[in-house]
Write a protein that holds these residues in place. Structure first.
Motif, PDB file in Angstrom:
ATOM      1  N   PRO A 269       0.826  -1.218   0.000  1.00 57.37           N
ATOM      2  CA  PRO A 269       0.000   0.000   0.000  1.00 57.37           C
ATOM      3  C   PRO A 269       0.857   1.264   0.000  1.00 57.37           C
ATOM      4  O   PRO A 269       1.660   1.471   0.907  1.00 57.37           O
ATOM      5  CB  PRO A 269      -0.820  -0.114   1.288  1.00 57.37           C
ATOM      6  N   ARG A 270       0.683   2.086  -1.005  1.00 60.80           N
ATOM      7  CA  ARG A 270       1.528   3.286  -1.137  1.00 60.80           C
ATOM      8  C   ARG A 270       1.277   4.271   0.000  1.00 60.80           C
ATOM      9  O   ARG A 270       2.167   5.025   0.382  1.00 60.80           O
ATOM     10  CB  ARG A 270       1.323   3.948  -2.502  1.00 60.80           C
ATOM     11  N   GLU A 271       0.067   4.239   0.582  1.00 64.07           N
ATOM     12  CA  GLU A 271      -0.255   5.185   1.663  1.00 64.07           C
ATOM     13  C   GLU A 271       0.471   4.869   2.964  1.00 64.07           C
ATOM     14  O   GLU A 271       0.464   5.669   3.901  1.00 64.07           O
ATOM     15  CB  GLU A 271      -1.770   5.205   1.928  1.00 64.07           C
ATOM     16  N   ASP A 301       1.795  -2.960  -6.488  1.00 58.99           N
ATOM     17  CA  ASP A 301       1.431  -1.731  -5.772  1.00 58.99           C
ATOM     18  C   ASP A 301      -0.081  -1.624  -5.673  1.00 58.99           C
ATOM     19  O   ASP A 301      -0.798  -1.885  -6.663  1.00 58.99           O
ATOM     20  CB  ASP A 301       1.979  -0.499  -6.507  1.00 58.99           C
ATOM     21  N   SER A 303      -3.492   0.686  -3.577  1.00 62.60           N
ATOM     22  CA  SER A 303      -3.849   1.913  -2.867  1.00 62.60           C
ATOM     23  C   SER A 303      -4.930   1.619  -1.837  1.00 62.60           C
ATOM     24  O   SER A 303      -5.906   0.909  -2.120  1.00 62.60           O
ATOM     25  CB  SER A 303      -4.367   2.961  -3.869  1.00 62.60           C
ATOM     26  N   PRO A 305      -6.777   4.291  -0.031  1.00 61.19           N
ATOM     27  CA  PRO A 305      -6.813   5.760   0.027  1.00 61.19           C
ATOM     28  C   PRO A 305      -7.277   6.367   1.339  1.00 61.19           C
ATOM     29  O   PRO A 305      -6.946   7.506   1.636  1.00 61.19           O
ATOM     30  CB  PRO A 305      -7.753   6.134  -1.130  1.00 61.19           C
ATOM     31  N   THR A 307      -6.506   5.404   4.358  1.00 61.26           N
ATOM     32  CA  THR A 307      -5.610   5.025   5.460  1.00 61.26           C
ATOM     33  C   THR A 307      -5.405   6.167   6.457  1.00 61.26           C
ATOM     34  O   THR A 307      -5.430   5.956   7.674  1.00 61.26           O
ATOM     35  CB  THR A 307      -4.249   4.571   4.900  1.00 61.26           C
ATOM     36  N   ASP A 394     -11.878  -0.070   1.072  1.00 63.81           N
ATOM     37  CA  ASP A 394     -10.530  -0.002   0.472  1.00 63.81           C
ATOM     38  C   ASP A 394      -9.903  -1.387   0.401  1.00 63.81           C
ATOM     39  O   ASP A 394      -9.325  -1.776  -0.622  1.00 63.81           O
ATOM     40  CB  ASP A 394      -9.607   0.902   1.300  1.00 63.81           C
ATOM     41  N   ALA A 398      -8.864  -3.791  -2.718  1.00 64.20           N
ATOM     42  CA  ALA A 398      -7.478  -4.263  -2.839  1.00 64.20           C
ATOM     43  C   ALA A 398      -7.424  -5.764  -3.112  1.00 64.20           C
ATOM     44  O   ALA A 398      -6.529  -6.236  -3.830  1.00 64.20           O
ATOM     45  CB  ALA A 398      -6.704  -3.933  -1.565  1.00 64.20           C
TER      46      ALA A 398
END
Length: 493
Positions: A269-271, A301, A303, A305, A307, A394, A398
């Motif tokens: 997770p990029r967040e 990858d 997301s 969002p 988080t 989310d 995912a």
């Protein structure tokens, strides 16, 4: 005797079953280790007689050729949030000091049925509210770890700090924990052990002192992924006494363990690359990605969002539920009663709670009562529940891209006791990576990965789909095999 204390759950169970040693020998060794480690303050109450009686029962069964159970001969520590019949259960609070339940929690009974014994009741943050094990009425728990070149007392994490400290110090092969917003995973990461929070409802909450009922979940803390799988199998199961209990068969998690992740996709997770995260934690995360690639997984990858809203939502929902749950401690039915001379009923309530609850508990009860009050309910509590739904959504989205998620367990390694006591917001940020999985009710575990430059453990977190503890355990096993984390704290206690 000390060689027994180096053994984990599987080694003890299999050794007792094979007749390599007796369950009593193991219990005696761990009882002695517990008695010799008072400086850790990991136990509130010790129960050596319980451990010996359980061991003798297992040895008698073996002599008759009977089934010893999945935990046969393994003595464990029990977090003092689980009701244990005839043994003081306090939730580390003065308000419950001296309370001896007339009943056994479902989880502890499941463990006794599986052949486990109890070394004692483990210290924790009061009512499981805390991230450092400094809010207990019975004093701080000390981590067995020390920073290189320092004698400063370090935090074992919280709220299950007694559990993490005992397992890391080799004075218990395993322990129960509870996780409301990270209270199994964060202390496991701080202490260099393994801990898993299963899917919400997998383990019964009946007989567990409630903090936040829609979030609380019991789980095992042990030295390895295999040991956690064994213990979770013993703990889990449907319980008609708990309305939130999952009516599902308990999988054979131990038999299903497989570190080959070929065909699996692991989401990053990029967040979760947040400001303030230690550089060594980020480096550890990179290593974890490579280890999973080596195990055959594809790294993708993803997301999540919402988080950044998870932690504030959690610190509205959890205190709100705590405010409701802790209303039962009123000095009328059980526990502490403080009755000033000439006081009325309301005065007794106020005096009892003032004397019985610690500062952190009072803080959270006040926050919870505030967000549930008329005029603020919609602005805070209702909004927080909407955010919770978005966080869960989310994760659902995912899962269309990956089978499990890899993230850090904590933003930092352990910190010295007292260093964050005056800064509750920074303390709350300890749970920033752990809370989203709790809000969504997902299985998640922490596996020890490496030591940082200060010689302190760092953990990696794996989050799975609902009911997919097996996927989480398998990914954890893949990391465990590649990390080869064998570090133990140097004995100072």
């Amino acid at each position: 005797m000390s060689e027994f204390t180096q053994l984990g759950v599987k080694a003890i169970r299999d050794g007792v079953a094979a007749g390599d040693f007796t369950a009593r020998e193991v219990a005696e060794a761990f009882n002695a280790a517990v008695a010799d480690a008072a400086a850790l303050n990991a136990f509130i109450v010790t129960t050596p007689d319980h451990a010996l009686a359980s061991a003798d029962a297992v040895d008698a069964k073996r002599a008759k050729g009977e089934n010893l159970g999945i935990m046969g001969g393994v003595p464990i520590g029990m977090k003092d949030l689980f009701a244990t019949k005839g043994v003081q259960t306090t939730a580390a609070s003065h308000i419950l000091e001296g309370f001896k339940p007339e009943y056994e929690s479902t989880v502890s009974q499941n463990l006794w049925n599986a052949g486990a014994g109890m070394l004692g009741k483990l210290n924790l943050d009061q009512f499981a509210m805390g991230s450092s094990n400094e809010t207990s009425y019975f004093g701080n728990v000390n981590s067995p770890w020390r920073k290189a070149g320092s004698n400063a007392a370090m935090s074992p994490g919280g709220s299950s700090g007694g559990s993490s400290s005992a397992v890391a110090a080799r004075i218990a092969p395993a322990a129960t924990g509870t996780d409301t917003g990270g209270s199994i995973r964060q202390p496991a990461a701080f202490a260099g052990i393994t801990g898993i929070k299963p899917t919400y409802g997998r383990c019964s909450r009946w007989g567990v002192v409630a903090f936040a009922s829609s979030l609380d979940q019991a789980g095992p803390m042990a030295r390895s992924v295999e040991d956690c799988a064994i213990m979770l199998e013993a703990m889990a199961g449907f319980d008609p006494k708990d309305a939130t209990s999952l009516k599902m068969d308990v999988p054979a998690w131990e038999k299903g363990l497989n570190a080959d992740l070929k065909g699996e996709k692991i989401g990053i997770p990029r967040e979760y690359r947040m400001d303030g995260t230690d550089a060594e934690i980020l480096d550890c995360w990179e290593r974890g990605k490579q280890w999973l690639r080596d195990a055959g997984a594809e790294i993708v990858d993803i997301s999540l969002p919402h988080t950044k809203y998870a932690l504030p939502a959690y610190y509205i929902i959890a205190p709100a539920e705590a405010s409701s749950n802790l209303a039962r401690y009123d000095g009328v039915r059980y526990g502490l009663r403080d009755l000033p001379e000439g006081a009325g009923l309301q005065d007794m309530y106020a005096a009892t709670r003032a004397a019985g609850f610690g500062d952190e508990v009072k803080r959270r009860v006040l926050i919870g009562t505030y967000v549930l009050s008329a005029g603020f309910y919609d602005a805070y509590y209702t909004q927080a529940q909407k955010v919770r739904a978005l966080v869960a959504r989310d994760f659902e989205q995912a899962w269309t891209q990956c089978d499990a998620i890899l993230a850090p367990t904590t933003p930092t390694a352990s910190f010295p006791l007292g260093s964050l006591s005056d800064d509750p917001l920074t303390m709350y940020l300890n749970d920033v990576f752990a809370v989203p999985a709790s809000l969504a009710g997902l299985p998640a575990m922490s596996v020890p990965a490496m030591l940082n430059s200060d010689g302190l453990p760092l953990g990696l977190q794996l989050i799975g789909k609902p009911f997919d503890e097996q996927g989480v355990l398998n990914a954890g096993l893949a990391i465990q095999q590649r990390a080869e984390f064998e570090a133990q704290p140097e004995r100072w206690w």
